[in-house]
Design an enzyme around this catalytic site. Structure first.
Site, PDB file in Angstrom:
ATOM      1  N   HIS A 119       0.827  -1.220   0.000  1.00  0.00           N
ATOM      2  CA  HIS A 119       0.000   0.000   0.000  1.00  0.00           C
ATOM      3  C   HIS A 119       0.860   1.269   0.000  1.00  0.00           C
ATOM      4  CE1 HIS A 119      -3.815  -2.137   0.653  1.00  0.00           C
ATOM      5  NE2 HIS A 119      -3.110  -2.944   1.424  1.00  0.00           N
TER       6      HIS A 119
ATOM      7  N   ASN B 272     -10.300  -3.061   1.795  1.00  0.00           N
ATOM      8  CA  ASN B 272      -9.955  -2.966   0.382  1.00  0.00           C
ATOM      9  C   ASN B 272     -11.193  -2.641  -0.439  1.00  0.00           C
ATOM     10  OD1 ASN B 272      -7.149  -3.574   0.509  1.00  0.00           O
ATOM     11  ND2 ASN B 272      -7.592  -5.763   0.633  1.00  0.00           N
TER      12      ASN B 272
ATOM     13  N   TYR C  70       0.000  -4.386  11.554  1.00  0.00           N
ATOM     14  CA  TYR C  70      -0.126  -3.007  11.091  1.00  0.00           C
ATOM     15  C   TYR C  70       0.542  -2.040  12.061  1.00  0.00           C
ATOM     16  CZ  TYR C  70      -3.231  -3.780   7.096  1.00  0.00           C
ATOM     17  OH  TYR C  70      -3.731  -4.145   5.888  1.00  0.00           O
TER      18      TYR C  70
END
Length: 485
Positions: free
Chosen positions: A54, A127, A337
């Site tokens: 990303h 997404n 993350y």
């Protein structure tokens, strides 16, 4: 009005910002020129390490407004009343390419929303597709390695891409999405977004529900063919960024309608397939969409690098009334993350303006570390519990617990009566009109035909045959034709 004085970062006035200090006229430069060294050192560090995935992204600020009552399912304060508004920051992105890649490529798109709620920031990371390629986080690094640049050739290799997919039959559903007509959105404004994972909502009575988020674009779906995407990327590699920036600047504010699918927690165990499998969707006839609210983007960031690139989204940022589910991929991302942001941005990245709470104040005992900005009262204690009126726990869990049982160890996902890696991919293929099927087959064959090993080709063809006999037959014939040319 007097001219403001240019200073160094320590506040000292700068005497000359046009000429470096040297040993005489035309001589070598001096190490003692603090202003020169500071400028060069800062310039070298203006760009932080890009995201592993990303990396190429765009973002904007806006608000979320509740339009429908969902208090029977969650006690999250930002969803507590119709008409309630919450500030948001949204980041869109491609997944596989680097920061310098083109926007108009065949790739899933990240759709991440940060809600600045009065109970803390809630991050919803998803997404533009409702499913993903793998269902267990232990496979994620291998998957990304197969899709990114090869360490030897320095470019994406069809052999790697399709070899991994050939060994991962659960990827067939997402591959069918990616290679289909919605594989290349025309812009970020003209695509849907999904939470993709299964999450948990808990109401005020403590009842638990599992939910899936759907953001439906109010601009309508618009996508590009492979040929259109190649032309667009050649004309403007930043096409999606250009579109989003210019639309908001001219007052055309993109919006999405948020709806959720809601499954009572008690129904999960007996559902016909594993509802926590990220490679599957819940059919709408089983759990219809229920509208929640409207997401609107109406303000561009002032500084892309300070805001879009330093925006840190972590799915473990929950608020009361919302929590995780047993979704394996989600469980892995709850750690991954936040850890990625600690590496890229530092342990104090949550203090950056784009990541800091806006509707409340963070109060904890996190201190020090690189770029620490905490303003702590003199003598404030850095431990808990304490006897000095420091922030204390509430004793109220954010979400309801779910039961666990069995032995520790590595286990395959539990099998439900209708668990299957191929059925939903086949259902998606059968829903497509004839012209869309032809484009899907051509897109798959275009990549698979470049694979050098016959066994890798055959392994992938078997997946498409298993999804639907006609699907497999068409792909096989198209690959054969391209390889014989």
């Amino acid at each position: 009005m007097s001219q403001r004085v240019l200073t160094t970062e320590s506040g000292a006035p700068v005497a000359d910002n046009q000429n470096s200090a040297s040993a005489g006229i035309g001589g070598p430069l001096l190490l003692q020129d603090q202003h020169l060294l500071e400028k060069l050192a800062r310039f070298n560090r203006e760009r932080i390490p890009e995201r592993v995935v990303h990396a190429r992204g765009s973002g904007a600020y806006g608000h979320f407004e509740v339009t429908d009552d969902v208090t029977g399912f969650t006690h999250a304060e930002f969803l507590s009343s119709v008409g309630k508004r919450t500030e948001v920051f949204v980041r869109f992105s491609t997944v596989a390419d680097s920061l310098g890649g083109a926007d108009a490529v065949r790739d899933p798109r990240g759709f991440a929303v940060k809600f600045y709620t009065e109970e803390g920031n809630y991050d919803l990371v998803g997404n533009n597709t409702p499913v993903f390629f793998v269902k267990d986080p232990i496979k994620f690094p291998d998957f990304i390695h197969s899709q990114k640049r090869d360490p030897f050739t320095g470019k994406q290799e069809p052999d790697n891409v399709w070899d991994f997919w050939g060994h991962s039959p659960e990827a067939t559903h997402q591959v069918t999405f990616l290679m289909g007509d919605r594989g290349i959105p025309a812009s970020y404004r003209h695509m849907d977004g999904f939470g993709s994972h299964t999450y948990q909502w808990t109401n005020a009575a403590g009842e638990a529900f599992f939910v899936k988020y759907h953001f439906k674009t109010n601009q309508g779906i618009r996508c590009l063919s492979t040929e259109q995407a190649q032309e667009t990327a050649g004309q403007d590699a930043n096409s999606h960024q250009t579109d989003l920036l210019q639309a908001i600047e001219r007052g055309v504010h993109p919006s999405w309608t948020l709806s959720v699918q809601i499954m009572p927690a008690a129904e999960a165990a007996e559902y016909r397939f594993n509802p926590f499998d990220l490679t599957k969707v819940w059919p709408h006839k089983d759990y219809p969409l229920q509208r929640v609210g409207r997401l609107v983007l109406d303000r561009n960031p002032d500084n892309v690098f300070a805001e879009v690139e330093q925006a840190a989204f972590s799915p473990n940022n929950f608020v009361p009334g919302i929590g995780p589910s047993p979704d394996k991929m989600l469980q892995g991302r709850l750690f991954a993350y936040a850890d990625a942001h600690r590496y890229r941005l530092g342990v104090n990245h949550t203090l950056l303006p784009v990541n800091a709470p806006k509707a409340t104040t963070a109060q904890n005992y996190g201190r020090d570390g690189l770029m620490a900005l905490n303003s702590q009262a003199r003598g404030a204690k850095n431990y808990e519990p304490n006897s000095y009126d420091g922030p204390a726990e509430t004793g109220r869990p954010l979400s309801a617990p779910f039961a666990v049982a069995g032995h520790t160890g590595t286990h395959e996902a539990p099998q439900h009566t209708k668990d299957d890696d191929f059925f939903q991919a086949g259902e998606l293929f059968r829903l497509m009109p004839e012209d869309a099927k032809k484009r899907l087959v051509a897109n798959i064959a275009g990549g698979l035909s470049q694979v050098s090993r016959d066994d890798v080709v055959e392994r992938n063809l078997a997946h498409f045959h298993a999804a639907d006999p006609d699907y497999g037959k068409r792909v096989e014939e198209a690959v054969r034709a391209l390889r014989e040319d």
